[in-house]
Each structure stands twice: as C-alpha cells, then as structure tokens.
Scaffold this motif. Structure first.
Motif, mmCIF file in Angstrom:
data_model
loop_
_atom_site.group_PDB
_atom_site.id
_atom_site.type_symbol
_atom_site.label_atom_id
_atom_site.label_comp_id
_atom_site.label_asym_id
_atom_site.label_seq_id
_atom_site.Cartn_x
_atom_site.Cartn_y
_atom_site.Cartn_z
ATOM 1 N N LEU A 45 -39.800 14.687 74.573
ATOM 2 C CA LEU A 45 -41.235 14.573 74.805
ATOM 3 C C LEU A 45 -41.841 15.943 74.572
ATOM 4 O O LEU A 45 -41.474 16.916 75.239
ATOM 5 N N VAL A 46 -42.741 16.025 73.597
ATOM 6 C CA VAL A 46 -43.434 17.273 73.295
ATOM 7 C C VAL A 46 -44.870 17.125 73.776
ATOM 8 O O VAL A 46 -45.553 16.165 73.417
ATOM 9 N N VAL A 47 -45.298 18.069 74.600
ATOM 10 C CA VAL A 47 -46.679 18.097 75.076
ATOM 11 C C VAL A 47 -47.360 19.254 74.371
ATOM 12 O O VAL A 47 -47.039 20.422 74.618
ATOM 13 N N ASP A 48 -48.282 18.912 73.476
ATOM 14 C CA ASP A 48 -49.000 19.910 72.687
ATOM 15 C C ASP A 48 -50.237 20.351 73.456
ATOM 16 O O ASP A 48 -51.206 19.608 73.587
ATOM 17 N N LEU A 49 -50.200 21.576 73.974
ATOM 18 C CA LEU A 49 -51.324 22.153 74.710
ATOM 19 C C LEU A 49 -52.094 23.142 73.840
ATOM 20 O O LEU A 49 -52.838 23.971 74.356
ATOM 21 N N GLY A 50 -51.914 23.050 72.530
ATOM 22 C CA GLY A 50 -52.518 24.002 71.603
ATOM 23 C C GLY A 50 -54.029 24.008 71.599
ATOM 24 O O GLY A 50 -54.640 25.000 71.220
#
Length: 173
Positions: free
Chosen positions: A80-85
């Motif tokens: 699971l990748v959470v992109d906070l970019g």
C-alpha cells in the motif's frame, strides 16, 4: 432641539440629485469551496494499491482519510503506497493515523510506503520521529518498485527467519 444625523430621516433614492441610485445586490448562490482533502485510490498492479491524497489532512478531514485508508489494509495487495506529494498540511491526527496504519499493515504482512516530497509533510514526519519508522520515498515510482510477491512482514525473511536490521537478503532491503 436639533436632531442628530442618525435621527434624521433618510432621503429616498432618486429624490435628491446627489444621492446615486444603488441597485440592490443580486442574490448569489453560495460558492462551493473546493474540498480540503481529495483522495483517489488506484491499483497500479495486482499486488499494489496507490492512495493519492491532495490538500490538507487535519482534524476536519482525518475521518475521511481514515475511512479510505484503513479498508485498503484488508485488501489482497501486498503493498500500500500512500502518496502525500500534494498534501500541504499534515496534522497530529493525520500522523497518528499513518502510524496506526503502519502497525496494522505490518500485522497483516503488508508493506506500507509513503511518498513524501513536500516540506510541510517532511517536517511533520521529522518532528514526530515518524520519518525513521515509516518507509518514505521521494516519488511514486520509487515507492512502487520491488513489490513483494508474498505477504511477509517486514523484518522476516521468506524462510520465516527473522532478519537483523542491517542484513540484506538477495541484494534487497
């Protein structure tokens, strides 16, 4: 006794050439504010889920973030990748949620990786020490690299033998 200016009766518009006619303001529909937090879930591969967040994660939006994030931990994906970019603000409740999600992912044999590339998020992670606990990546591409094929908790080799923190198996870490 002379009336004060506030007690005088106003002159009706149009009766005095010096009083400009001012139209009544038009009723306007309430302007819709853009959402403070926008979330999108995609499946970039069979073993990976990407949750992209944009906006602010604060006390008013963390419930919605939780409602989208936590169910993804019970998926069959291994990463699971959470992109906070595109997150401009990350509050303490948001940080606590990420910490909780990390522990839940670990317990389920799933990897949780974060994409952190804004100053606000990097600073919040650093101030709380979560930058050393949670796996951070500068880009989505780097976070999606090396998707594990089996659901194996971090720190446990595919043989089931616990690794030491500095050990490297098959040239990967």
């Amino acid at each position: 006794m002379t009336p004060t200016p506030f007690e005088q009766h106003p002159v009706s518009p149009g009766s005095d050439p010096f009083t400009p006619l001012v139209p009544e303001p038009a009723r306007q529909e309430p302007v819709e504010r853009p959402e403070k937090l926008r979330l999108r879930v995609t499946r970039p591969g069979p073993n990976a889920i990407l949750l992209t967040a944009a906006g602010e994660v604060d006390s008013t939006t963390v419930t919605r973030f939780r409602e989208v994030l936590l169910p993804r931990l019970s998926a069959t994906a291994r990463l699971l990748v959470v992109d906070l970019g595109a997150v401009e603000f990350l509050s303490v409740p948001g940080l606590e949620l990420l910490r909780y999600a990390h522990s839940q992912a670990f317990n389920r044999g799933m990897l949780l990786r974060l994409v952190v590339n804004t100053h606000a998020v990097r600073r919040a992670m650093w101030q709380t020490g979560l930058d050393t606990v949670l796996e951070n990546h500068p880009t989505v591409a780097s976070a999606l690299e090396a998707v594990p094929e089996e659901r194996v908790p971090e720190g446990v080799a595919s043989t089931g033998i616990a690794e030491s923190p500095g050990s490297v198996l098959n040239g990967e870490r």
